[in-house]
Design a protein around this motif. Structure first.
Motif, PDB file in Angstrom:
ATOM      1  N   GLY A   7     -29.785 -18.449  61.866  1.00  0.00           N
ATOM      2  CA  GLY A   7     -30.588 -17.288  62.168  1.00  0.00           C
ATOM      3  C   GLY A   7     -32.002 -17.646  62.584  1.00  0.00           C
ATOM      4  N   VAL A   8     -32.566 -16.848  63.512  1.00  0.00           N
ATOM      5  CA  VAL A   8     -33.949 -17.002  63.953  1.00  0.00           C
ATOM      6  C   VAL A   8     -34.628 -15.640  63.852  1.00  0.00           C
ATOM      7  CG1 VAL A   8     -35.422 -17.359  65.969  1.00  0.00           C
ATOM      8  CG2 VAL A   8     -33.624 -19.003  65.443  1.00  0.00           C
ATOM      9  N   SER A   9     -35.798 -15.606  63.230  1.00  0.00           N
ATOM     10  CA  SER A   9     -36.557 -14.375  63.072  1.00  0.00           C
ATOM     11  C   SER A   9     -37.637 -14.304  64.145  1.00  0.00           C
ATOM     12  CB  SER A   9     -37.186 -14.325  61.678  1.00  0.00           C
ATOM     13  OG  SER A   9     -37.996 -13.169  61.537  1.00  0.00           O
ATOM     14  N   LEU A  10     -37.726 -13.165  64.857  1.00  0.00           N
ATOM     15  CA  LEU A  10     -38.738 -12.922  65.882  1.00  0.00           C
ATOM     16  C   LEU A  10     -39.726 -11.874  65.379  1.00  0.00           C
ATOM     17  CD1 LEU A  10     -36.449 -12.626  69.043  1.00  0.00           C
ATOM     18  CD2 LEU A  10     -37.793 -14.620  68.378  1.00  0.00           C
ATOM     19  N   ARG A  11     -41.004 -12.107  65.657  1.00  0.00           N
ATOM     20  CA  ARG A  11     -42.034 -11.139  65.288  1.00  0.00           C
ATOM     21  C   ARG A  11     -43.016 -10.995  66.439  1.00  0.00           C
ATOM     22  NH1 ARG A  11     -41.773  -9.877  59.957  1.00  0.00           N
ATOM     23  NH2 ARG A  11     -40.523 -11.283  58.652  1.00  0.00           N
ATOM     24  N   VAL A  36     -47.325  -8.181  72.325  1.00  0.00           N
ATOM     25  CA  VAL A  36     -48.155  -9.389  72.292  1.00  0.00           C
ATOM     26  C   VAL A  36     -47.822 -10.211  71.054  1.00  0.00           C
ATOM     27  CG1 VAL A  36     -50.022  -8.338  73.613  1.00  0.00           C
ATOM     28  CG2 VAL A  36     -50.027  -8.150  71.121  1.00  0.00           C
ATOM     29  N   SER A  37     -48.284 -11.467  71.121  1.00  0.00           N
ATOM     30  CA  SER A  37     -48.172 -12.391  69.970  1.00  0.00           C
ATOM     31  C   SER A  37     -46.727 -12.572  69.505  1.00  0.00           C
ATOM     32  CB  SER A  37     -49.044 -11.918  68.802  1.00  0.00           C
ATOM     33  OG  SER A  37     -50.395 -11.769  69.199  1.00  0.00           O
ATOM     34  N   LEU A  38     -45.798 -12.744  70.450  1.00  0.00           N
ATOM     35  CA  LEU A  38     -44.392 -12.981  70.085  1.00  0.00           C
ATOM     36  C   LEU A  38     -44.248 -14.381  69.505  1.00  0.00           C
ATOM     37  CD1 LEU A  38     -41.388 -12.205  70.085  1.00  0.00           C
ATOM     38  CD2 LEU A  38     -41.277 -12.973  72.471  1.00  0.00           C
ATOM     39  N   SER A  39     -43.601 -14.492  68.353  1.00  0.00           N
ATOM     40  CA  SER A  39     -43.384 -15.794  67.703  1.00  0.00           C
ATOM     41  C   SER A  39     -41.998 -15.817  67.077  1.00  0.00           C
ATOM     42  CB  SER A  39     -44.449 -16.046  66.625  1.00  0.00           C
ATOM     43  OG  SER A  39     -44.339 -15.071  65.592  1.00  0.00           O
ATOM     44  N   ASN A  96     -33.610   0.145  71.010  1.00  0.00           N
ATOM     45  CA  ASN A  96     -34.205   1.262  70.258  1.00  0.00           C
ATOM     46  C   ASN A  96     -34.764   0.810  68.916  1.00  0.00           C
ATOM     47  OD1 ASN A  96     -33.569   3.171  72.272  1.00  0.00           O
ATOM     48  ND2 ASN A  96     -31.471   3.342  71.474  1.00  0.00           N
ATOM     49  N   LEU A  97     -35.391  -0.348  68.939  1.00  0.00           N
ATOM     50  CA  LEU A  97     -35.922  -0.958  67.726  1.00  0.00           C
ATOM     51  C   LEU A  97     -37.311  -0.401  67.454  1.00  0.00           C
ATOM     52  CD1 LEU A  97     -35.293  -3.255  65.643  1.00  0.00           C
ATOM     53  CD2 LEU A  97     -36.449  -4.815  67.214  1.00  0.00           C
ATOM     54  N   LYS A  98     -37.521   0.198  66.291  1.00  0.00           N
ATOM     55  CA  LYS A  98     -38.802   0.828  65.970  1.00  0.00           C
ATOM     56  C   LYS A  98     -39.776  -0.149  65.303  1.00  0.00           C
ATOM     57  CE  LYS A  98     -37.464   4.670  67.681  1.00  0.00           C
ATOM     58  NZ  LYS A  98     -37.201   5.885  66.919  1.00  0.00           N
ATOM     59  N   GLN A  99     -39.261  -1.191  64.672  1.00  0.00           N
ATOM     60  CA  GLN A  99     -40.123  -2.147  63.983  1.00  0.00           C
ATOM     61  C   GLN A  99     -40.465  -3.318  64.901  1.00  0.00           C
ATOM     62  OE1 GLN A  99     -37.024  -2.742  60.995  1.00  0.00           O
ATOM     63  NE2 GLN A  99     -37.112  -4.947  61.410  1.00  0.00           N
ATOM     64  N   THR A 100     -41.420  -4.131  64.496  1.00  0.00           N
ATOM     65  CA  THR A 100     -41.886  -5.247  65.342  1.00  0.00           C
ATOM     66  C   THR A 100     -41.310  -6.581  64.885  1.00  0.00           C
ATOM     67  OG1 THR A 100     -43.862  -5.441  63.962  1.00  0.00           O
ATOM     68  CG2 THR A 100     -44.019  -4.059  65.935  1.00  0.00           C
ATOM     69  N   SER A 101     -40.059  -6.572  64.476  1.00  0.00           N
ATOM     70  CA  SER A 101     -39.378  -7.819  64.093  1.00  0.00           C
ATOM     71  C   SER A 101     -37.881  -7.619  64.233  1.00  0.00           C
ATOM     72  CB  SER A 101     -39.730  -8.226  62.653  1.00  0.00           C
ATOM     73  OG  SER A 101     -39.250  -7.258  61.738  1.00  0.00           O
ATOM     74  N   VAL A 102     -37.177  -8.714  64.444  1.00  0.00           N
ATOM     75  CA  VAL A 102     -35.718  -8.683  64.547  1.00  0.00           C
ATOM     76  C   VAL A 102     -35.205 -10.073  64.214  1.00  0.00           C
ATOM     77  CG1 VAL A 102     -35.607  -9.322  66.991  1.00  0.00           C
ATOM     78  CG2 VAL A 102     -33.778  -7.942  66.000  1.00  0.00           C
ATOM     79  N   THR A 103     -33.995 -10.153  63.702  1.00  0.00           N
ATOM     80  CA  THR A 103     -33.380 -11.439  63.380  1.00  0.00           C
ATOM     81  C   THR A 103     -32.141 -11.632  64.240  1.00  0.00           C
ATOM     82  OG1 THR A 103     -34.170 -11.384  61.098  1.00  0.00           O
ATOM     83  CG2 THR A 103     -32.333 -12.857  61.580  1.00  0.00           C
ATOM     84  N   LEU A 104     -32.053 -12.794  64.890  1.00  0.00           N
ATOM     85  CA  LEU A 104     -30.894 -13.159  65.700  1.00  0.00           C
ATOM     86  C   LEU A 104     -30.010 -14.080  64.875  1.00  0.00           C
ATOM     87  CD1 LEU A 104     -33.129 -12.306  67.760  1.00  0.00           C
ATOM     88  CD2 LEU A 104     -32.088 -13.907  69.371  1.00  0.00           C
ATOM     89  N   ASN A 105     -28.726 -13.753  64.768  1.00  0.00           N
ATOM     90  CA  ASN A 105     -27.782 -14.557  63.989  1.00  0.00           C
ATOM     91  C   ASN A 105     -26.666 -15.094  64.876  1.00  0.00           C
ATOM     92  OD1 ASN A 105     -28.890 -14.252  61.286  1.00  0.00           O
ATOM     93  ND2 ASN A 105     -28.328 -12.099  61.481  1.00  0.00           N
TER      94      ASN A 105
END
Length: 701
Positions: free
Chosen positions: A55-59, A42-45, A107-116
């Motif tokens: 780069g774009v950061s997703l949370r 939920v709450s994807l931004s 297999n991402l354990k955290q709730t954020s990722v950066t697209l480059n």
């Protein structure tokens, strides 16, 4: 009593089975509760990352329903969409391997990722999936939340290099190319410099709107460090690597002045005489202009007029005396400065030699020399020198450079830079299989850059082929041989054209259909020729259309047949060739568009992965591509080919997806029971086109 979400039909059973929709993971005990995959995050931004790179950061936040389990991990799916208003996600294509994910995509354990490495001004559709240990047991796909955004303009990439044009005791003049990724219009450059003995904190900054700048107020004989960066509408990009240049020492400057003093005195006296001559000419011109306008006034006005700083080509054939064009655009050099070493070939009007040319005050150059044969007529001499009148107007790293001409002797000569590896077609034949696909695309990119430069000057080559591209020792390809070239005139559907005379020869195998049918030439017909040249390069110099006669070639092209992909040619490249061979010239890409496509392929080498080897030794021509934009099923594909009658054969062979159809071989088609040879060819060719479209992400599998 059974654990939650489980049941048994036998009293006293040791194992309770999970209810429908609930599962136990492989490591779960039989006494544990049954669980489900998690709900969607939920709450994807999203937000832009600071700095260069697009780069774009997703949370996001974890799922509200964890499915009765404690563990959860995430996967990110990236797609590129054709427009910001996404009404049909199926129209979006995969981002490919060019986009990178930090720290990981799956297999991402955290709730954020950066697209480059995102492209600018492109709409992306991002889906974030939530999974746990029982997600793989569910027949349904992982639940996800999605978001779309359109990237804005990014700052420019790094300026790749700097060159020193000249130096003095108190100044240095520098030049540099545009960044590889300007990401829009470059508004200005910031150049900062400091003494090598100091550090960057003491740097002085100067600004320039052009790519050349003179830095003054320097100390003689000192070493200075320079860095540069570019700015567009979004801001400044990163500074380049530091480079060092030295100002001219005073003693060296004094020696130069002493050496040039006699020349300066002569120049002053000659300049005074020249001003007197000019004044006399002005008086005569003003007097004559009252009677009639100069026959060259319109032509010269076109030449000196700029549109965006571009000078337009002047056709030497428009001069009453074509030798005037040679005088205007080509430098006359002294024959004593040229030394002929050996004859290396022949040309239309004489022989070609290798030689050495030492310009006054410059280092010796290795050159190629075209010599007009003795006894040539005045018309032949005029035609011979007209190429110099053309070449002398161009200055581009991918266009053959003219050094000068010698016309004051019976055997006129044209002197150009020497290209060690000779014509591209023979060079490839001699080195068959020695280059990677990426190297071959790099060669093609150079030719495309030269052709873009020429087309921007309203110039059409008319004889673009691998034999007319020369290769130097660094594998740089340069467009040459302008014997058939012309200025484009007139307007036809917003595309400048010219009409060739009926007596002129046409290289049919490289020529667009409107050119050999109606003798209409334009930049679009050069694009067609560039497609044939691409085929030559990817086949290592094989003859286009093999042993077919010119009449057979013209008939096949007019009937919408096209060359197949050469052996080992990636589908993406063959698809670009097919775009160049569109029947309607308005549908063909521009050289600017072709270069953009090639740059994307070079930036993402995975797109150049070689497909299953295909043979081009037989004259199997591919028809003009069918429009697959609305194709989503195998039935749609057959309907587009007008072959609905073969749906049963495809169904029996389990060819029920476009991906399977795209991998059809000739043997597979023969096994379908399609007996007519013409239909076998048509189906195979259409499958190859479909494969190219799927590779480019134009059709959803």
């Amino acid at each position: 009593m059974c654990p939650p979400n489980s049941r048994t039909s036998h009293e006293g059973s040791s194992v309770c089975e999970c209810r429908s929709g609930f599962y136990r993971a492989a490591g779960d005990a039989n006494s544990s509760a049954c669980t489900t995959p998690p709900s969607a995050p939920v709450s994807l931004s999203w937000e832009y990352e600071s700095g260069d790179g697009g780069g774009v950061s997703l949370r996001w936040r974890p799922p509200v329903d964890m499915g009765g389990r404690s563990e959860v991990w995430y996967g990110v799916v990236c797609r590129i969409c054709p427009s910001p208003s996404i009404t049909n996600p199926a129209s979006c294509s995969w981002c490919g391997e060019g986009v990178t994910f930090s720290p990981v995509q799956t297999n991402l354990k955290q709730t954020s990722v950066t697209l480059n490495n995102l492209l600018t001004r492109v709409t992306y559709l991002i889906q974030v999936q939530a999974m746990n240990e029982v997600s793989a047991l569910s027949p349904f796909p992982a639940r996800y939340t999605s978001i779309n955004f359109t990237t804005s303009q990014s700052v420019p990439s790094t300026v790749p290099m700097m060159h020193q044009l000249s130096r003095a005791p108190d100044s240095i003049t520098l030049s540099w190319p545009q960044p590889d990724r300007p990401n829009g219009d470059i508004l200005e450059y910031q150049l900062r410099y400091f003494d090598k003995a100091s550090d960057v904190d003491s740097a002085v900054s100067v600004y320039s709107e052009t790519n050349t700048l003179t830095v003054g107020s320097l100390i003689a004989g000192s070493i200075y460090a320079f860095q540069i960066r570019a700015r567009n509408e979004r801001g400044f990009g990163p500074f380049s690597n530091t480079v060092y240049f030295t100002t001219l020492p005073l003693e060296e400057h004094s020696q130069q002045v002493q050496n040039q003093l006699p020349l300066l005195v002569g120049s002053v006296m000659g300049g005074a005489a020249f001003l007197l001559v000019v004044a006399a000419i002005v008086v005569v011109v003003v007097f004559r202009s009252k009677r009639r306008a100069s026959p060259y006034s319109d032509r010269l006005q076109r030449y000196i007029s700029n549109r965006g700083g571009v000078k337009y080509y002047v056709d030497p054939s428009t001069y009453e005396d074509p030798s005037e064009a040679v005088k205007e655009f080509a430098r006359e050099i002294e024959s004593t400065h040229l030394k002929i070493e050996e004859v290396i070939g022949s040309a239309q009007f004489g022989e070609v030699s290798r030689g050495r040319y030492r310009p006054p005050g410059r280092r010796e150059l290795l050159v190629a020399v075209k010599t007009l044969r003795l006894g040539a007529s005045d018309r032949e001499k005029s035609m011979f020198l007209s190429e110099a009148g053309v070449l002398g107007q161009f200055d581009h790293p991918n266009v053959l450079k003219l050094e000068g001409v010698i016309t004051r002797v019976p055997s006129a000569r044209i002197i150009t830079e020497f290209m060690e590896n000779g014509p591209l077609d023979s060079f490839l034949r001699e080195n068959e299989g020695q280059f990677s696909v990426l190297q071959l695309v790099g060669m093609l990119r150079g030719v495309g850059a030269g052709m873009r430069y020429l087309s921007e000057r309203n110039f059409v080559h008319r004889d673009l082929a691998a034999r007319n591209v020369l290769v130097n020792s660094n594998l740089v390809c340069k467009v040459s041989d302008f014997g058939l070239s012309r200025l484009m005139r007139g307007m036809d559907h917003n595309m400048p054209t010219y009409t060739a005379s009926l007596g002129s020869k046409i290289p049919v195998r490289w020529t667009a259909p409107e050119a050999f049918q109606h003798r209409k030439f334009s930049s679009a017909s050069d694009v067609w020729s560039f497609g044939i040249l691409m085929w030559e390069v990817m086949s290592y110099g094989e003859r286009p259309y093999w042993d077919m006669s010119n009449q057979e070639v013209m008939k096949a092209v007019a009937e919408q047949f096209r060359l197949p992909a050469p052996t080992g040619c990636p589908s993406a490249l063959h698809s670009l060739m097919l775009q160049c061979w569109q029947a309607e010239r308005e549908d063909r890409p521009s050289f600017e568009s072709i270069l953009s496509s090639m740059d994307r392929l070079i930036r993402h080498p995975v797109s150049l992965k070689t497909d299953i080897m295909r043979s081009c030794s037989q004259p199997l021509l591919t028809p003009t591509p069918t429009d697959f934009s609305s194709v989503s099923t195998v039935s749609d594909w057959l309907r587009a080919l007008r072959m609905e009658r073969y749906q049963d054969e495809f169904a029996r062979a389990h060819l029920d997806t476009l991906d399977r159809v795209s991998r059809l071989t000739v043997e597979d088609i023969q096994n379908l029971g399609v007996n007519l040879l013409g239909h076998q060819r048509k189906i195979f060719n259409a499958a190859q086109q479909l494969k190219a479209h799927l590779t480019q992400g134009q059709v959803e599998v």
